[in-house]
Design a protein around this motif. Structure first.
Motif, PDB file in Angstrom:
ATOM      1  N   ASN A 102      27.653  13.786  21.464  1.00  0.00           N
ATOM      2  CA  ASN A 102      29.191  13.453  19.788  1.00  0.00           C
ATOM      3  C   ASN A 102      28.453  14.501  18.743  1.00  0.00           C
ATOM      4  N   ALA A 103      28.910  15.413  18.347  1.00  0.00           N
ATOM      5  CA  ALA A 103      28.544  16.014  17.013  1.00  0.00           C
ATOM      6  C   ALA A 103      28.653  15.699  16.116  1.00  0.00           C
ATOM      7  N   ASP A 104      29.209  14.120  15.699  1.00  0.00           N
ATOM      8  CA  ASP A 104      29.082  14.062  14.568  1.00  0.00           C
ATOM      9  C   ASP A 104      27.906  13.073  14.301  1.00  0.00           C
TER      10      ASP A 104
END
Length: 60
Positions: A48-50
């Motif tokens: 997840n890039a977040d």
């Protein structure tokens, strides 16, 4: 004449049995399933890039 019409009818019936996947760029059902399976594996292993953070070890 009857034999010619019978042969023509048989030929037309056999052309209906042809695979649609023979068109350029088309894929078979098995290939589509393999692509879907690969996409599921990639999604399961993705990050997840977040949540990801960048670590900068290069201190000037």
């Amino acid at each position: 004449m009857r034999h010619t019409l019978g042969a023509l009818a048989l030929l037309l019936a056999l052309t209906g049995c042809g695979s649609v996947a023979s068109a350029p760029g088309a894929i078979t059902g098995g290939e589509a399933q393999a692509l879907n399976d690969a996409a599921v594996m990639l999604d399961a292993n993705s990050v997840n890039a977040d949540v990801a953070t960048i670590v900068d070890d290069n201190q000037d």
